[in-house]
Structures are given as structure tokens and as C-alpha cells.
Design a protein around this motif. Structure first.
Motif, PDB file in Angstrom:
ATOM      1  N   LEU A 173       0.303  13.862   9.896  1.00 46.57           N
ATOM      2  CA  LEU A 173       0.351  14.913  10.915  1.00 46.57           C
ATOM      3  C   LEU A 173      -0.983  14.998  11.657  1.00 46.57           C
ATOM      4  CD1 LEU A 173       2.236  17.734   8.970  1.00 46.57           C
ATOM      5  CD2 LEU A 173       3.154  16.178  10.715  1.00 46.57           C
ATOM      6  N   ARG A 174      -2.068  14.845  10.916  1.00 42.31           N
ATOM      7  CA  ARG A 174      -3.385  14.901  11.547  1.00 42.31           C
ATOM      8  C   ARG A 174      -3.596  13.714  12.467  1.00 42.31           C
ATOM      9  NH1 ARG A 174      -9.302  13.896   8.851  1.00 42.31           N
ATOM     10  NH2 ARG A 174     -10.515  14.353  10.723  1.00 42.31           N
ATOM     11  N   LEU A 175      -3.236  12.514  12.010  1.00 43.58           N
ATOM     12  CA  LEU A 175      -3.421  11.325  12.829  1.00 43.58           C
ATOM     13  C   LEU A 175      -2.535  11.389  14.076  1.00 43.58           C
ATOM     14  CD1 LEU A 175      -5.126   8.770  12.828  1.00 43.58           C
ATOM     15  CD2 LEU A 175      -3.225   7.564  11.737  1.00 43.58           C
ATOM     16  N   ASN A 176      -1.316  11.911  13.924  1.00 40.92           N
ATOM     17  CA  ASN A 176      -0.443  12.098  15.085  1.00 40.92           C
ATOM     18  C   ASN A 176      -1.095  13.017  16.100  1.00 40.92           C
ATOM     19  OD1 ASN A 176       1.661  10.500  14.162  1.00 40.92           O
ATOM     20  ND2 ASN A 176       2.773  12.195  13.221  1.00 40.92           N
ATOM     21  N   ARG A 177      -1.681  14.077  15.597  1.00 38.71           N
ATOM     22  CA  ARG A 177      -2.270  15.087  16.485  1.00 38.71           C
ATOM     23  C   ARG A 177      -3.459  14.550  17.266  1.00 38.71           C
ATOM     24  NH1 ARG A 177      -6.473  18.189  15.370  1.00 38.71           N
ATOM     25  NH2 ARG A 177      -6.284  17.910  13.110  1.00 38.71           N
ATOM     26  N   ILE A 178      -4.320  13.793  16.611  1.00 38.27           N
ATOM     27  CA  ILE A 178      -5.541  13.367  17.289  1.00 38.27           C
ATOM     28  C   ILE A 178      -5.430  12.002  17.960  1.00 38.27           C
ATOM     29  CG2 ILE A 178      -6.944  14.738  15.725  1.00 38.27           C
ATOM     30  CD1 ILE A 178      -7.793  12.188  14.323  1.00 38.27           C
ATOM     31  N   PHE A 179      -4.471  11.167  17.483  1.00 37.08           N
ATOM     32  CA  PHE A 179      -4.424   9.811  18.020  1.00 37.08           C
ATOM     33  C   PHE A 179      -3.105   9.437  18.684  1.00 37.08           C
ATOM     34  CE2 PHE A 179      -3.975   5.126  17.398  1.00 37.08           C
ATOM     35  CZ  PHE A 179      -4.991   4.745  18.266  1.00 37.08           C
ATOM     36  N   GLY A 180      -2.054  10.201  18.414  1.00 38.07           N
ATOM     37  CA  GLY A 180      -0.739   9.872  18.944  1.00 38.07           C
ATOM     38  C   GLY A 180      -0.709   9.673  20.445  1.00 38.07           C
ATOM     39  N   LYS A 181      -1.489  10.449  21.158  1.00 36.94           N
ATOM     40  CA  LYS A 181      -1.523  10.369  22.623  1.00 36.94           C
ATOM     41  C   LYS A 181      -2.163   9.087  23.139  1.00 36.94           C
ATOM     42  CE  LYS A 181      -4.005  14.006  22.319  1.00 36.94           C
ATOM     43  NZ  LYS A 181      -5.039  14.904  21.865  1.00 36.94           N
ATOM     44  N   HIS A 182      -2.808   8.333  22.248  1.00 37.72           N
ATOM     45  CA  HIS A 182      -3.499   7.104  22.654  1.00 37.72           C
ATOM     46  C   HIS A 182      -2.766   5.836  22.204  1.00 37.72           C
ATOM     47  CE1 HIS A 182      -6.744   9.638  23.930  1.00 37.72           C
ATOM     48  NE2 HIS A 182      -6.921  10.114  22.706  1.00 37.72           N
ATOM     49  N   ALA A 183      -1.483   5.976  21.885  1.00 39.37           N
ATOM     50  CA  ALA A 183      -0.713   4.842  21.381  1.00 39.37           C
ATOM     51  C   ALA A 183      -0.552   3.728  22.417  1.00 39.37           C
ATOM     52  CB  ALA A 183       0.658   5.298  20.899  1.00 39.37           C
ATOM     53  N   SER A 184      -0.820   4.040  23.683  1.00 34.65           N
ATOM     54  CA  SER A 184      -0.728   3.020  24.745  1.00 34.65           C
ATOM     55  C   SER A 184      -2.099   2.771  25.377  1.00 34.65           C
ATOM     56  CB  SER A 184       0.269   3.461  25.821  1.00 34.65           C
ATOM     57  OG  SER A 184       1.559   3.624  25.280  1.00 34.65           O
TER      58      SER A 184
ATOM     59  N   ASN B 153       0.842  -1.189   0.000  1.00 34.80           N
ATOM     60  CA  ASN B 153       0.000   0.000   0.000  1.00 34.80           C
ATOM     61  C   ASN B 153       0.885   1.248   0.000  1.00 34.80           C
ATOM     62  OD1 ASN B 153      -3.097  -0.590   0.488  1.00 34.80           O
ATOM     63  ND2 ASN B 153      -1.968  -2.076   1.721  1.00 34.80           N
ATOM     64  N   VAL B 154       0.312   2.365  -0.417  1.00 35.70           N
ATOM     65  CA  VAL B 154       1.048   3.629  -0.368  1.00 35.70           C
ATOM     66  C   VAL B 154       0.857   4.216   1.023  1.00 35.70           C
ATOM     67  CG1 VAL B 154       1.305   5.927  -1.353  1.00 35.70           C
ATOM     68  CG2 VAL B 154       0.649   4.018  -2.828  1.00 35.70           C
ATOM     69  N   VAL B 155       1.930   4.229   1.813  1.00 29.88           N
ATOM     70  CA  VAL B 155       1.865   4.710   3.194  1.00 29.88           C
ATOM     71  C   VAL B 155       2.248   6.182   3.248  1.00 29.88           C
ATOM     72  CG1 VAL B 155       2.769   4.410   5.525  1.00 29.88           C
ATOM     73  CG2 VAL B 155       2.438   2.413   4.056  1.00 29.88           C
ATOM     74  N   ALA B 156       1.446   6.981   3.930  1.00 29.99           N
ATOM     75  CA  ALA B 156       1.722   8.407   4.060  1.00 29.99           C
ATOM     76  C   ALA B 156       3.036   8.621   4.811  1.00 29.99           C
ATOM     77  CB  ALA B 156       0.585   9.099   4.793  1.00 29.99           C
ATOM     78  N   GLY B 157       3.845   9.539   4.321  1.00 30.30           N
ATOM     79  CA  GLY B 157       5.119   9.833   4.952  1.00 30.30           C
ATOM     80  C   GLY B 157       4.965  10.604   6.251  1.00 30.30           C
ATOM     81  N   ALA B 158       6.061  10.731   6.971  1.00 32.16           N
ATOM     82  CA  ALA B 158       6.043  11.384   8.283  1.00 32.16           C
ATOM     83  C   ALA B 158       5.576  12.828   8.218  1.00 32.16           C
ATOM     84  CB  ALA B 158       7.442  11.312   8.904  1.00 32.16           C
ATOM     85  N   LYS B 159       5.830  13.511   7.108  1.00 29.62           N
ATOM     86  CA  LYS B 159       5.463  14.924   6.993  1.00 29.62           C
ATOM     87  C   LYS B 159       4.184  15.137   6.192  1.00 29.62           C
ATOM     88  CE  LYS B 159      10.209  16.607   7.456  1.00 29.62           C
ATOM     89  NZ  LYS B 159      11.292  17.436   6.845  1.00 29.62           N
TER      90      LYS B 159
ATOM     91  N   LYS C 285      -6.084  17.815   6.270  1.00 29.13           N
ATOM     92  CA  LYS C 285      -4.654  18.074   6.363  1.00 29.13           C
ATOM     93  C   LYS C 285      -4.340  19.230   7.306  1.00 29.13           C
ATOM     94  CE  LYS C 285      -3.517  16.234   1.821  1.00 29.13           C
ATOM     95  NZ  LYS C 285      -2.751  16.444   0.582  1.00 29.13           N
ATOM     96  N   ALA C 286      -3.143  19.171   7.879  1.00 30.87           N
ATOM     97  CA  ALA C 286      -2.699  20.251   8.744  1.00 30.87           C
ATOM     98  C   ALA C 286      -2.556  21.513   7.902  1.00 30.87           C
ATOM     99  CB  ALA C 286      -1.356  19.887   9.377  1.00 30.87           C
ATOM    100  N   PRO C 287      -2.896  22.677   8.483  1.00 29.34           N
ATOM    101  CA  PRO C 287      -2.796  23.922   7.722  1.00 29.34           C
ATOM    102  C   PRO C 287      -1.369  24.184   7.248  1.00 29.34           C
ATOM    103  CG  PRO C 287      -3.081  24.343  10.064  1.00 29.34           C
ATOM    104  CD  PRO C 287      -3.322  22.888   9.857  1.00 29.34           C
ATOM    105  N   VAL C 288      -1.258  24.682   6.049  1.00 26.89           N
ATOM    106  CA  VAL C 288       0.055  24.996   5.487  1.00 26.89           C
ATOM    107  C   VAL C 288       0.411  26.431   5.826  1.00 26.89           C
ATOM    108  CG1 VAL C 288       1.416  25.188   3.378  1.00 26.89           C
ATOM    109  CG2 VAL C 288      -0.327  23.393   3.597  1.00 26.89           C
TER     110      VAL C 288
END
Length: 285
Positions: A74-85, A63-69, A273-276
Motif C-alpha cells: 500500500l505504501r509503495l502504491n501510494r508513493i510510486f504507483g503514479k510513476h509506473a510509466s 521470495n516472499v512477495v507482499a500481498g496487495a493489501k 505501513k499505512a495507518p490501520v
């Protein structure tokens, strides 16, 4: 737009099995176990996690995986990153760049979200769907799904009866398992419990619990109110999606938290997407 799901669509193309299949050379002992239904096959959480991790690795490579930037990441990190555990689980997550509307979680704690789903849902609705998928992991439904996938796609003999440990599958078998694993259906009870987990997840972290009802209703409306496509797994083939949305509403009413949910839309699209940041050009004096 009708939902089109690659990994949560359940119009399965069951891969046929034969002793001449070069990709699955099980041997007489494994074949005998398969034909007998492998009644004695034992499958632990550790086994499920190990195979899931390998199958997801294969899916990530195809699959085409979205890059770190990338904005989706960025959106998924922002809303879900805190729930990784969340719930003591070690979760890892990525975004697949495709218009398909999809999200899934596997026994090893892998969470994969399709950009097509992120396009139609706001942050709270997306968290409600991810919370549902995490519920399947926390409740060990994914282990049952893995075992069912092995049985359905004639792979159970490949990992059993060879030794006391689950055998390593070939690369092609992992690809086959990945599709079958995500295509496996959950029972009515499992779906209901995952719905409850999602609601409790939202409530626990102070999110708008009304997004649970809204997310289910949105998926139901996108598929014409039927249990086809994404709803076949996410919402299962038995519980009516509208009923599940109503059940979420009833929980919110009981808790005194109900209010009509308003999806946050920008330019007729859920925030994706995160605002540019615009470059500031300084004028020369």
C-alpha cells in the motif's frame, strides 16, 4: 546495523562451469562460442527485456512477495504507483518481505524493493533510491548488466549460437541468471548518470531533492562509510558514497534548493505501513 544485501550484495559465489554440468547442457557449438568469448554475440534491448522478465519471474517465485493489501504494498502504491510509466518505461513493482536492505530494477522494467529498505527510509529517500535504479533502466545499463551476467555465469553460450533468436533458458538457469544479473556491477560513468537521473527525477516531480543526498548518506553510514554490501552495486566500487552524497548536495545548492534534510521518523522508524483504521464501536443508548 550493517547492510545485508541478497540481490545487490556483490560477494559473488560464481557458479563453476563444466561440460558435465547437467543443468547447463550447452552443446559443442555453444561451448565453442563460450570458450571463444562469443565475440560475435549480439544482444538487443528486446533480448535483455525478455530474459530479465523470465529471471524476475523466477525470483518472485523464490521470495516472499507482499500481498496487495499488505502495508508495504500500500505504501509503495501510494508513493510510486503514479510513476509506473516514468520516462516512457512500462514499470511493474513489488515488495519482497525480508529484513535485507535492497532495491533493484531490471531491463524489462521490473522494480523490486525489499521491506528492509522501506524500514529505514522515508518516502522521499525511497523515491531517490528507486529513481536511481530506474535511471539504470532508462540509460540501458541493465542491458549491459544482463550481458555481463550471462558472460560471467557461463550462460552466454546457452542463449547464443543456437539460432538467430535468444534461446529460452531452463528454470534453474533463470534462477542462476537472476542472481548474477542483479549482482552485476555498473561502471563509474553509469553510476554517475544514474545519480543524475535520480536527482532530475525528484526535481521534475516536485519532490525534495535533498532526499538524494540524505539517502546516499544514510546508506553510507549504515555500512560504516565503506563501499561494501549494498553500496558495492548501488553506489559502485569506485565512487565514494560520501562523495556521491556531496555531489547531490552541490546540485541542490546550484539550483537554490538546498536545505538540511530531516528524515520523517515515527517511533524511531521510517514510516513503513499505512495507518490501520480503528473500528468505531457505537455505544448502545
Amino acid at each position: 546495523m550493517k547492510l545485508k544485501f541478497k540481490s545487490i550484495v556483490f560477494c559473488l559465489s560464481i557458479i563453476g562451469f563444466s561440460t558435465s554440468n547437467a543443468q547447463i547442457n550447452l552443446g559443442e557449438k555453444a561451448l565453442g562460442a563460450l570458450q571463444s568469448g562469443v565475440a560475435s554475440f549480439t544482444f538487443s534491448n528486446e533480448d535483455a527485456a525478455k530474459l530479465s522478465k523470465e529471471a524476475v519471474r523466477k525470483m518472485d517465485s523464490t521470495n516472499v512477495v507482499a500481498g496487495a493489501k499488505d502495508g508495504y504494498t500500500l505504501r509503495l502504491n501510494r508513493i510510486f504507483g503514479k510513476h509506473a510509466s516514468e520516462n516512457g518505461l512500462a514499470l511493474n513493482y513489488k515488495v519482497y518481505l525480508t529484513k535485507d536492505i535492497n532495491a533493484f530494477a531490471t531491463a524489462d522494467g521490473s522494480v523490486r524493493v525489499y521491506s528492509g529498505l522501506m524500514d529505514i527510509m522515508d518516502d522521499n529517500q525511497l523515491l531517490a533510491v528507486i529513481g536511481h535504479e530506474i535511471g539504470h533502466v532508462a540509460n540501458e545499463d541493465t542491458k549491459d548488466g544482463m550481458k555481463a551476467a550471462l558472460r560471467k555465469d557461463a550462460l552466454i553460450g546457452a542463449v547464443s549460437s543456437q539460432s538467430d533468436k535468444v534461446a529460452k533458458l531452463t528454470d534453474s538457469q533463470l534462477g542462476q541468471l537472476g542472481s548474477a544479473m542483479i549482482d552485476s556491477k555498473h561502471s563509474r560513468k553509469q553510476e554517475t548518470e544514474a545519480d543524475t537521473f535520480s536527482y532530475n527525477f525528484m526535481k521534475k516531480h516536485g519532490y525534495d531533492v535533498n532526499a538524494v543526498e540524505s539517502a546516499f548518506a544514510l546508506l553510507a553510514s549504515q555500512s560504516g562509510g565503506t563501499s561494501a554490501d549494498f553500496l558495492t552495486q548501488m553506489m559502485s566500487s569506485h565512487p565514494d558514497p560520501k562523495d556521491r552524497a556531496e555531489n547531490a548536495k552541490k546540485r541542490a545548492v546550484k539550483d537554490g534548493l538546498y536545505k538540511p534534510y530531516v528524515q520523517k521518523i515515527i517511533n524511531n522508524k521510517a514510516v513503513t505501513k499505512a495507518p490501520v483504521k480503528k473500528k468505531v464501536v457505537k455505544k448502545k443508548k
